[in-house]
Scaffold this active site. Structure first.
Site, PDB file in Angstrom:
ATOM      1  N   HIS A 195       5.472   0.428  12.166  1.00 40.55           N
ATOM      2  CA  HIS A 195       6.570  -0.492  11.845  1.00 40.55           C
ATOM      3  C   HIS A 195       6.415  -1.834  12.539  1.00 40.55           C
ATOM      4  CE1 HIS A 195       8.248   3.077   9.982  1.00 40.55           C
ATOM      5  NE2 HIS A 195       8.770   2.192   9.166  1.00 40.55           N
ATOM      6  N   ARG A 302      15.405  -2.393   4.817  1.00 40.85           N
ATOM      7  CA  ARG A 302      15.261  -1.379   5.878  1.00 40.85           C
ATOM      8  C   ARG A 302      16.404  -1.567   6.886  1.00 40.85           C
ATOM      9  NH1 ARG A 302       9.411  -2.479   5.209  1.00 40.85           N
ATOM     10  NH2 ARG A 302       8.313  -0.497   5.043  1.00 40.85           N
ATOM     11  N   ARG A 339      18.487   0.695   1.759  1.00 40.85           N
ATOM     12  CA  ARG A 339      18.082   2.035   2.183  1.00 40.85           C
ATOM     13  C   ARG A 339      18.934   2.476   3.366  1.00 40.85           C
ATOM     14  NH1 ARG A 339      12.061   3.267   4.166  1.00 40.85           N
ATOM     15  NH2 ARG A 339      12.814   2.224   6.040  1.00 40.85           N
ATOM     16  N   GLU A 442       8.336  10.097  -0.343  1.00 42.27           N
ATOM     17  CA  GLU A 442       7.411   9.783   0.742  1.00 42.27           C
ATOM     18  C   GLU A 442       6.970  11.020   1.515  1.00 42.27           C
ATOM     19  OE1 GLU A 442       9.262   6.999   3.438  1.00 42.27           O
ATOM     20  OE2 GLU A 442      11.188   8.004   3.349  1.00 42.27           O
ATOM     21  N   ASN A 465       3.594   4.460   2.684  1.00 45.96           N
ATOM     22  CA  ASN A 465       3.225   4.508   4.104  1.00 45.96           C
ATOM     23  C   ASN A 465       3.387   5.926   4.645  1.00 45.96           C
ATOM     24  OD1 ASN A 465       3.158   1.772   3.719  1.00 45.96           O
ATOM     25  ND2 ASN A 465       5.173   1.428   4.598  1.00 45.96           N
ATOM     26  N   ASP A 466       4.545   6.494   4.355  1.00 46.25           N
ATOM     27  CA  ASP A 466       4.767   7.852   4.841  1.00 46.25           C
ATOM     28  C   ASP A 466       4.088   8.882   3.958  1.00 46.25           C
ATOM     29  OD1 ASP A 466       6.225   7.782   7.266  1.00 46.25           O
ATOM     30  OD2 ASP A 466       7.889   6.899   6.153  1.00 46.25           O
ATOM     31  N   CYS A 513       7.349   0.919  -2.829  1.00 45.73           N
ATOM     32  CA  CYS A 513       7.800  -0.052  -1.825  1.00 45.73           C
ATOM     33  C   CYS A 513       7.015   0.061  -0.515  1.00 45.73           C
ATOM     34  CB  CYS A 513       9.295   0.078  -1.556  1.00 45.73           C
ATOM     35  SG  CYS A 513       9.750   1.659  -0.817  1.00 45.73           S
TER      36      CYS A 513
HETATM   37  C1  PEP Z   1       7.154   3.953   3.342  1.00 43.03           C
HETATM   38  O1  PEP Z   1       7.149   4.973   4.027  1.00 43.03           O
HETATM   39  O2  PEP Z   1       6.228   3.658   2.560  1.00 43.03           O
HETATM   40  C2  PEP Z   1       8.271   2.999   3.416  1.00 43.03           C
HETATM   41  C3  PEP Z   1       8.377   2.006   2.574  1.00 43.03           C
HETATM   42  O3  PEP Z   1       9.180   3.171   4.402  1.00 43.03           O
HETATM   43  P1  PEP Z   1       8.914   2.858   5.944  1.00 43.03           P
HETATM   44  O4  PEP Z   1       7.631   2.078   6.036  1.00 43.03           O
HETATM   45  O5  PEP Z   1      10.071   2.093   6.441  1.00 43.03           O
HETATM   46  O6  PEP Z   1       8.792   4.220   6.551  1.00 43.03           O
HETATM   47 MG    MG Z   2       8.922   5.645   4.988  1.00 46.25          MG
END
Ligand code: PEP
Ligand code: MG
Length: 582
Positions: A195, A302, A339, A442, A465-466, A513
């Protein structure tokens, strides 16, 4: 002597500037005895440092951004009070006078005494004051050493050529950089989608993370080049290297200016398919950058960043509502996807320490994170839901829920949304009764069990990402496994393609996203998989748009199918090359 360090590129571009080191406070200080004749001048040295820190805190208070969390101000006030407290000041002076300790020694000795005292206190709030005292002592020590007192202050008043170098920067600290000017940043730790890296990317400045030992090898004021495209840091570059990078920097600035021309053209492929490019934001004011870049909405707000830097409580409903409404108003009629809070893992809240076992969780990324945490704190969650719903009376708002995996989690969330609506009805407060509710996809389980989601929700958003982190069992913030964090792993691509295909078949809108959506080298691949809605940091929007404008969906079909049919890395790479050339 010139040398080069290698890390992970997280934010594109080239920065050339002087290193500004944010060192972890050095509490290991010199210890020596002073002569009796030096006592008064030593006390005077302490007083001068104390005064300097007072001035720094005053400047920090005066510079707080209008939308800075209110706790920031309170936090600075507490530090000012500690700085005047007799337990710290008088006792330190006594140690200088009676034991003839040098001031640094006296100060750290007194800190140790106070810390022991605090460890015995039962009251959690008071116990936590220990950290504040330590931070104040660190500031004074730095002032004594002639350096600036804190991360925030250090950056305050920075000149434009400054590049921040740190061992690590917490996402919450990174947020404070939003109001500061600097050219780039480098950290020893971190992964591409940690992050901290994501916030850095949102600042639109070149950055490299996971540059091991950077903060130990780079010295204050060293001239450095950060190549954010390749994750390279060149320290004390030779004149010819400097010239080459200056040239590349000006070329990039030119490219950026050219991209601006695309701002007002509609986003569609060569074959005329309309593509939505939305923005990811962390704070309401980021919506300005979203509008400036031509985003057609906010695809991911976020909200957890609003909750950070709040030391001991959650923001009240009113404060949250104002923040959400602000984003909605700034977007001026365009949809805003808010979110619900996603804390945990690399985004802990200050107030998560204590009785909930968070600190002792052996693997917080798999623990009480995101919706799991919200459902365990229903009153907090209801407060956030009411605040979001209230903002929906001022524009188009959608609610997005992170990290859902189980049917009962979806059902409980929907129940709580109904409950929040009921509470607003009872209070006669307006909201949009048809507000849409969507889920982040995710967790691999969510993608594989997609029908559970398609049946219950209005829209989906793939958090790559997750999804990558959990599919490949790679901690996204851990640079020691960063080389295994692979968006192009066949398992990841299959989960994304499956989700896009099934959602389309069910008529449920779906976006991406995660950071993949903002990577122009993946735009064609995602388009070829059927993605029509991307959400990314505003700084990436035009470069992705450029790729969309050059793409033809028909010609992407075959090479993208080849990518998905490939499992061997060389085959995947060869097919990807054909995607890029299609
Ligand atoms: C993700 O996990 O891709 C996402 C957009 O959320 P974050 O990066 O805030 O976990
Ligand atoms: Mg995420």
């Amino acid at each position: 002597m010139s040398f080069t360090l290698h890390g992970i590129p997280v934010s594109r571009g080239i920065a050339i500037g002087r290193a500004y080191l944010i060192a972890p406070a050095a509490l290991d200080v010199d210890h020596y005895l002073i002569e009796p004749a030096q006592i008064e001048s030593e006390v005077e040295r302490f007083r001068a440092a104390q005064q300097r820190v007072h001035e720094e805190l005053d400047a920090l208070r005066a510079d707080l951004a209008a939308d800075a969390p209110s706790e920031m101000g309170a936090f600075i006030n507490v530090h000012s009070m500690i700085l005047n407290d007799a337990m710290l000041v008088q006792e330190t002076i006594d140690l200088i006078r009676t034991r003839r300790y040098n001031v640094e020694w006296a100060l750290t000795e007194q800190l140790e005494r106070l810390s022991r005292h605090f460890d015995d206190i039962e009251d959690e709030y008071l116990r936590e004051r220990k950290a504040d005292i330590q931070q104040v002592v660190e500031r004074v020590l730095k002032a004594l050493a002639g350096a600036s007192g804190s991360l925030v202050n250090g950056v305050h008043g920075a000149c434009d050529e400054m590049i921040v170098v740190a061992h690590d920067i917490a996402p919450a600290d990174m947020m404070q950089f939003k109001t500061q000017t600097f050219q780039g940043f480098v950290t020893d730790l971190g992964g591409r989608t940690s992050h901290t890296a994501i916030v850095a990317r949102s600042l639109g400045i070149p950055a490299a993370v996971g540059v091991q030992h950077a903060s130990a090898l780079i010295r204050q004021d060293d001239l450095i080049i950060v190549d954010g495209d390749h994750g390279i840091v060149i320290v004390d570059p030779a004149p010819i290297v400097l010239e080459e990078y200056s040239y590349r920097q000006s070329e990039k600035a030119l490219e950026q200016r050219k991209l601006q021309r695309l701002k007002f053209s509609p986003t569609q492929t060569l074959c005329g398919t309309r593509i939505e490019l939305c923005a990811n934001i962390e704070l309401p004011e980021d919506a300005r950058a979203a509008v400036d870049a031509g985003a057609t909405g906010v695809g991911l707000f976020r909200t957890e960043f609003l909750f950070m830097n709040h030391k001991h409580r959650m923001p009240e409903e009113e404060e949250q509502f104002e923040a959400y409404r602000r984003a909605v108003e700034l977007m001026n009629g365009l949809p805003v996807t808010i979110r619900t809070i996603d804390v945990g893992a690399d985004k802990p809240l200050d107030s998560m320490s204590g009785g909930d076992g968070y600190e002792t969780a052996s693997n917080p990324a798999l623990g009480l994170r995101a919706i799991r945490w919200s459902l365990s704190e229903p009153q907090m969650f209801l407060t956030q839901l009411r605040a979001i719903l209230r903002a929906s009376a001022f524009g188009t708002v959608k609610i997005l829920v992170p990290m859902l995996a189980h049917a009962q989690e979806i059902d409980q969330t929907l129940d709580l949304i109904r409950e929040a609506k009921r509470q607003l009805d009872d209070a006669g407060i307006a909201y949009d009764p048809n507000v849409q509710v969507g889920a982040m996809i995710e967790i691999p389980a969510a993608a594989i069990a997609l029908p559970l989601f398609l049946k219950r929700l209005d829209f989906l958003s793939i958090g790559t990402n997750d999804l990558i982190q959990y599919t490949l069992a790679i901690d996204r913030a851990d640079n020691s496994v960063a080389h295994l964090y692979d968006p192009l792993h066949p398992a990841v691509l299959h989960l994304i393609a499956f989700t896009l295909r099934e959602a389309k078949r069910a008529g449920v809108p779906v976006s991406v996203c995660g950071e993949m959506a903002g990577d122009p080298s993946l735009t064609r691949l995602l388009l070829g998989m059927g993605l029509t809605e991307f959400s990314m940091h505003p700084s990436q929007l035009l470069v992705v748009k450029q790729e969309v404008l050059r793409s033809h969906l028909k010609t992407l079909e075959k090479p993208v199918a080849d990518v998905l049919a490939s499992f061997e890395p060389e085959e995947v790479q060869a097919a990807l090359k054909r995607v890029a050339q299609a």
